[in-house]
Design a protein around this motif. Structure first.
Motif, short mmCIF file in Angstrom:
data_model
loop_
_atom_site.label_atom_id
_atom_site.label_comp_id
_atom_site.label_asym_id
_atom_site.label_seq_id
_atom_site.Cartn_x
_atom_site.Cartn_y
_atom_site.Cartn_z
N LEU A 233 0.19 3.81 -2.49
CA LEU A 233 -1.18 4.46 -2.28
C LEU A 233 -1.27 5.78 -1.12
O LEU A 233 -1.98 5.92 -1.24
CB LEU A 233 -2.06 3.54 -2.25
CG LEU A 233 -2.82 2.75 -3.26
CD1 LEU A 233 -3.39 1.39 -2.50
CD2 LEU A 233 -3.24 2.42 -3.97
N GLU A 234 -0.98 5.07 -0.07
CA GLU A 234 0.22 6.01 1.07
C GLU A 234 0.68 7.19 0.43
O GLU A 234 -0.17 8.79 0.86
CB GLU A 234 0.89 5.38 1.83
CG GLU A 234 0.50 6.44 3.14
CD GLU A 234 1.80 4.87 4.16
OE1 GLU A 234 1.75 5.83 4.98
OE2 GLU A 234 1.74 4.67 4.51
N ARG B 119 -7.89 1.80 0.61
CA ARG B 119 -6.28 1.67 0.37
C ARG B 119 -6.18 -0.42 0.88
O ARG B 119 -5.82 -0.70 -0.17
CB ARG B 119 -5.38 2.28 1.24
CG ARG B 119 -3.45 1.62 1.01
CD ARG B 119 -3.32 2.80 1.66
NE ARG B 119 -2.64 2.89 3.28
CZ ARG B 119 -3.35 3.72 3.75
NH1 ARG B 119 -3.26 4.76 3.78
NH2 ARG B 119 -3.12 3.57 4.95
N GLY C 120 0.68 -0.79 0.00
CA GLY C 120 0.52 -0.35 0.11
C GLY C 120 0.57 1.48 0.44
O GLY C 120 0.30 2.40 -0.22
#
Length: 407
Positions: free
Chosen positions: A149-150, A159, A146
């Motif tokens: 995406l973070e 997420r 993730g």
């Protein structure tokens, strides 16, 4: 309107292109322009280094990569394959030329776009999978996947949903809370793949991602990548020095030497028609059975003898294949009696018993064609996706493929 924006608009309609290199030169060193005259004259890397102190990374690279295609860049160490891969997301800067990437429906020249556009391309359109996995050891598998995406600012709930989806895709759902050191090399590489997939980038850059793995694990991950590609249809630019790997996964292959592309094409093109001695040396030990398909060795339908609505096979023409108005084989006559057409299973190659003439898909592998020929004394009819006769494959065509002689 600037000249650059005019260029971008002019090619924004080329919807099948994902990445395009246009006359790309990459030079490392002080005042790279000093190397241009020698590069234009075809000078070697060693000569350019000695005369200018600059290192030739890539010269005159022209390559178009279609959407949903796996393009493999390959060559010996130092041939320039990783150099041009890293030009796609501008980790390497171009000295001359253009590198277009399709971003939000338009081809953008990443060599010249501003930092904001480059950042957006890196965040949303182009993702990279590294040879050494590049996992953060203090983060769990879930947190590694993730990470992109973070950085993008995606909320925790969304997420986690995306991460769980991608971990399931690569078969690592049960390992989500483990750390990198608790995973095998093959599993770590799967985490790297899941991280790239999680960003939903259209273009994946893979720099020798499997080369550090044992042969059996590498082979398994190649199969998994191909299975995933059937579902996700990403554009993948894949660097490899392993010809077997390149021929197995690549829709197209670009072979590099000394910073230059010496041949680009399908595996069949390169195997049957090597452009020069360098390419011929690369492929001379390849088993053509693992590469060639029926369309590479067949005699095309247009070259077959015809009489009205029938195709005549064999020297005496005793085998007659009746085709309909759209070119589909519908029946067969053997010495005047009605015979039986049977379709080969596209996956297993199995055919029903008591079939006189076998119909198989155009992309039938040569290895499968040999197995089918053991079941019939007649040529195999190859048809396209609409069932239209495309050509035939008989003993002569198979021998030609084994001898690597183009049709």
């Amino acid at each position: 309107m600037t000249a650059h924006s005019m260029t971008t608009e002019a090619i924004s309609t080329a919807g099948t292109t994902a990445v395009e290199f246009r006359n790309v030169d990459i030079v490392f060193g002080h005042k790279p322009e000093r190397a241009f005259p020698m590069m234009d004259a075809g000078g070697t890397r060693d000569a350019i280094l000695e005369a200018t102190g600059c290192v030739l990374g890539a010269a005159g690279v022209n390559l178009t990569i279609g959407r949903g295609e796996i393009c493999v860049l390959m060559g010996l160490s130092g041939s320039g394959k990783s150099t041009i891969l890293r030009a796609i997301n501008r980790l390497n800067r171009t000295a001359r030329g253009e590198v277009f990437v399709r971003h939000d429906g338009t081809l953008i020249d990443v060599a010249r776009c501003d930092e904001r556009m480059l950042r957006d391309i890196r965040m949303r359109t182009v993702s990279m999978v590294f040879q050494q996995f590049g996992l953060l050891p203090w983060r769990t598998v879930r947190e590694n996947v993730g990470f992109g995406l973070e950085l993008r600012g995606v909320g925790a709930a969304e997420r986690n949903r995306l991460v769980d989806e991608k971990l399931a895709m690569v078969g690592l759902s049960k390992w989500a809370d483990k750390y990198a050191h608790e995973l095998s090399g093959g599993m770590q590489q799967r985490v790297g793949l899941a991280r790239a997939f999680a960003t939903d980038a259209d273009i994946l850059l893979m720099d020798e991602p499997f080369s550090a793995l044992d042969p059996l694990i590498r082979d398994k991950l190649q199969d998994e990548l191909l299975d995933l590609q059937q579902r996700i249809q990403k554009t993948i630019v894949f660097v490899s020095h392993d010809l077997d790997e390149a021929l197995k996964i690549g829709n197209t292959i670009a072979i590099m030497e000394g910073g230059r592309i010496v041949q680009a094409g399908t595996a069949e093109d390169i195997l049957l028609r090597p452009a020069n001695d360098y390419v011929a040396d690369f492929v001379k030990h390849m088993n053509p059975l693992n590469v060639l398909r029926g369309n590479a060795v067949m005699t095309p339908a247009s070259a077959l003898r015809r009489e009205g609505g029938t195709i005549l096979l064999g020297r005496e023409g005793h085998v007659r294949v009746v085709i309909d108005a759209d070119g589909r084989p519908i029946s067969v006559l053997l010495n005047g009696r009605e015979g039986r057409l049977g379709a080969a299973d596209p996956t297993s190659g199995a055919v029903e018993p008591a079939v006189d003439l076998i119909v198989a898909p155009l992309d039938l592998k040569l290895k499968a064609a040999i197995a089918l020929k053991c079941q019939t004394d007649h040529p195999i009819l190859l048809v396209d996706q609409l069932g239209r006769l495309a050509g035939l494959c008989d003993d002569e065509e198979i021998y030609r493929g084994l001898l690597r002689r183009g049709a």
